[in-house]
Motif scaffolding. Structure first.
Motif, short mmCIF file in Angstrom:
data_model
loop_
_atom_site.label_atom_id
_atom_site.label_comp_id
_atom_site.label_asym_id
_atom_site.label_seq_id
_atom_site.Cartn_x
_atom_site.Cartn_y
_atom_site.Cartn_z
N ILE A 215 6.38 -9.71 6.66
CA ILE A 215 6.76 -10.02 5.28
C ILE A 215 5.67 -9.46 4.39
CG2 ILE A 215 7.15 -11.86 3.58
CD1 ILE A 215 8.05 -13.64 5.92
N SER A 216 6.06 -8.92 3.25
CA SER A 216 5.09 -8.35 2.31
C SER A 216 5.14 -9.09 0.98
CB SER A 216 5.40 -6.87 2.06
OG SER A 216 5.35 -6.14 3.26
N LEU A 217 4.16 -8.80 0.14
CA LEU A 217 4.15 -9.30 -1.24
C LEU A 217 3.16 -8.47 -2.03
CD1 LEU A 217 1.32 -11.06 -1.91
CD2 LEU A 217 2.40 -12.63 -0.32
N THR A 218 3.26 -8.57 -3.34
CA THR A 218 2.25 -7.98 -4.22
C THR A 218 1.76 -9.06 -5.17
OG1 THR A 218 3.89 -7.25 -5.86
CG2 THR A 218 3.26 -5.67 -4.14
N THR A 219 0.54 -8.88 -5.63
CA THR A 219 -0.05 -9.81 -6.59
C THR A 219 -1.09 -9.07 -7.41
OG1 THR A 219 -0.92 -12.06 -6.83
CG2 THR A 219 -1.90 -10.69 -5.10
N TYR B 82 -3.90 -15.86 -0.50
CA TYR B 82 -3.26 -15.17 0.63
C TYR B 82 -4.27 -14.77 1.69
CZ TYR B 82 0.92 -15.26 -2.19
OH TYR B 82 1.99 -15.69 -2.92
N LEU B 83 -5.43 -14.31 1.30
CA LEU B 83 -6.45 -13.95 2.28
C LEU B 83 -6.85 -15.16 3.12
CD1 LEU B 83 -8.66 -11.56 0.14
CD2 LEU B 83 -7.32 -10.94 2.18
N LYS B 84 -6.99 -16.32 2.48
CA LYS B 84 -7.36 -17.54 3.19
C LYS B 84 -6.30 -17.92 4.23
CE LYS B 84 -8.71 -22.32 2.36
NZ LYS B 84 -8.86 -23.37 1.36
N ARG B 85 -5.06 -17.51 3.99
CA ARG B 85 -3.96 -17.81 4.91
C ARG B 85 -3.66 -16.66 5.85
NH1 ARG B 85 -4.61 -20.43 0.77
NH2 ARG B 85 -4.17 -22.66 0.70
N LYS B 86 -4.64 -15.76 5.98
CA LYS B 86 -4.61 -14.66 6.97
C LYS B 86 -3.61 -13.55 6.67
CE LYS B 86 -6.50 -17.50 10.66
NZ LYS B 86 -7.74 -17.69 10.08
N TRP B 87 -3.21 -13.41 5.40
CA TRP B 87 -2.42 -12.25 5.01
C TRP B 87 -3.37 -11.05 4.98
CZ3 TRP B 87 2.79 -11.96 2.94
CH2 TRP B 87 3.51 -13.15 3.10
N ILE B 88 -2.87 -9.89 5.34
CA ILE B 88 -3.68 -8.68 5.42
C ILE B 88 -3.52 -7.86 4.13
CG2 ILE B 88 -4.12 -6.55 6.74
CD1 ILE B 88 -4.59 -9.19 8.30
N PHE B 89 -4.66 -7.51 3.53
CA PHE B 89 -4.65 -6.65 2.35
C PHE B 89 -4.42 -5.22 2.80
CE2 PHE B 89 -7.11 -3.81 -0.46
CZ PHE B 89 -6.39 -4.00 -1.63
N LEU B 90 -3.41 -4.55 2.23
CA LEU B 90 -3.08 -3.18 2.63
C LEU B 90 -3.51 -2.12 1.63
CD1 LEU B 90 0.54 -3.74 4.02
CD2 LEU B 90 -1.61 -3.61 5.29
N GLY B 91 -3.88 -2.52 0.43
CA GLY B 91 -4.23 -1.56 -0.61
C GLY B 91 -3.48 -1.88 -1.89
N LEU B 92 -3.39 -0.88 -2.75
CA LEU B 92 -2.72 -1.06 -4.04
C LEU B 92 -1.40 -0.30 -4.07
CD1 LEU B 92 -5.76 -0.63 -6.47
CD2 LEU B 92 -4.88 -2.74 -5.45
N ILE C 154 -1.26 -5.21 -2.37
CA ILE C 154 -0.19 -5.39 -1.39
C ILE C 154 -0.74 -6.18 -0.22
CG2 ILE C 154 1.47 -4.24 0.13
CD1 ILE C 154 0.99 -1.68 -1.57
N PHE C 155 0.00 -7.20 0.20
CA PHE C 155 -0.37 -8.01 1.35
C PHE C 155 0.80 -8.05 2.32
CE2 PHE C 155 -3.36 -9.54 -1.76
CZ PHE C 155 -4.50 -9.82 -1.03
N ARG C 156 0.46 -8.29 3.58
CA ARG C 156 1.49 -8.36 4.63
C ARG C 156 1.04 -9.37 5.67
NH1 ARG C 156 3.29 -2.85 7.32
NH2 ARG C 156 4.50 -2.80 5.42
N ILE C 157 2.03 -10.05 6.24
CA ILE C 157 1.76 -10.94 7.37
C ILE C 157 2.82 -10.70 8.43
CG2 ILE C 157 3.10 -12.95 6.60
CD1 ILE C 157 0.50 -14.56 7.56
N GLY C 158 2.41 -10.72 9.70
CA GLY C 158 3.33 -10.50 10.79
C GLY C 158 4.04 -11.77 11.22
N ARG C 159 5.08 -11.58 11.95
CA ARG C 159 5.89 -12.70 12.45
C ARG C 159 5.04 -13.68 13.26
NH1 ARG C 159 11.19 -13.70 13.21
NH2 ARG C 159 11.77 -11.67 12.40
N ASP C 160 4.09 -13.19 14.03
CA ASP C 160 3.30 -14.04 14.91
C ASP C 160 1.95 -14.43 14.33
OD1 ASP C 160 5.32 -13.93 16.87
OD2 ASP C 160 4.57 -11.99 17.56
N ASP C 161 1.70 -14.07 13.10
CA ASP C 161 0.39 -14.40 12.47
C ASP C 161 0.41 -15.78 11.85
OD1 ASP C 161 -0.56 -11.91 13.12
OD2 ASP C 161 0.09 -11.02 11.25
#
Length: 147
Positions: free
Chosen positions: A109-113, A123-133, A140-147
């Protein structure tokens, strides 16, 4: 504090706008203003991946999951007086669960902020991965199904 979480319904649309505009960060940008029109919001609510939180008969937060080239967190907002009470985390978890259930072939799942926003830290505290701008300068952030 007794909080009630439930799926959003069409009649909750006014509350969505009140909550969204109660915050000072992540305000609508020119490129995404169309997503605030009644029809887009109603479609998102009807999609079934939208949750709202109530406290003492007052709406205090909401989250909406959408699909646009993959599952996305379309919005997560909590009234400022209710920050740091676990509401955002619970809403996020509910929508993540719904999105992965609705789109079983999706691996993430992705999101932008906004850059530098408190949402980035959330989002970082909840282990979402920063992918860039993205092309609009949003994080842009992303989290995997198993994360």
């Amino acid at each position: 504090m007794k909080l009630v979480y439930r799926r959003m319904a069409e009649q909750d649309m006014a509350a969505l706008y009140i909550i969204k505009f109660s915050v000072s960060e992540n305000l609508p940008k020119e490129h995404n203003i169309k997503y605030l029109t009644n029809q887009y919001v109603l479609d998102d609510i009807r999609n079934g991946c939208a949750w709202i939180c109530e406290h003492k008969n007052q709406f205090v937060g909401f989250a909406i999951g959408v699909y646009d080239n993959g599952p996305l967190i379309g919005g997560l907002y909590v009234m400022p007086d209710y920050h740091f009470k676990g509401i955002g985390t619970e809403l996020l978890n509910l929508v993540k669960r719904d999105l992965f259930k609705k789109y079983p072939d999706s691996s993430h799942i992705s999101l932008t902020t906004d850059v530098g926003s408190s949402a980035e830290k959330f989002y970082l505290k909840r282990k979402w991965i920063f992918l860039g701008l993205d092309q609009y300068g949003q994080s842009i952030f992303r989290i995997g199904r198993d994360d």
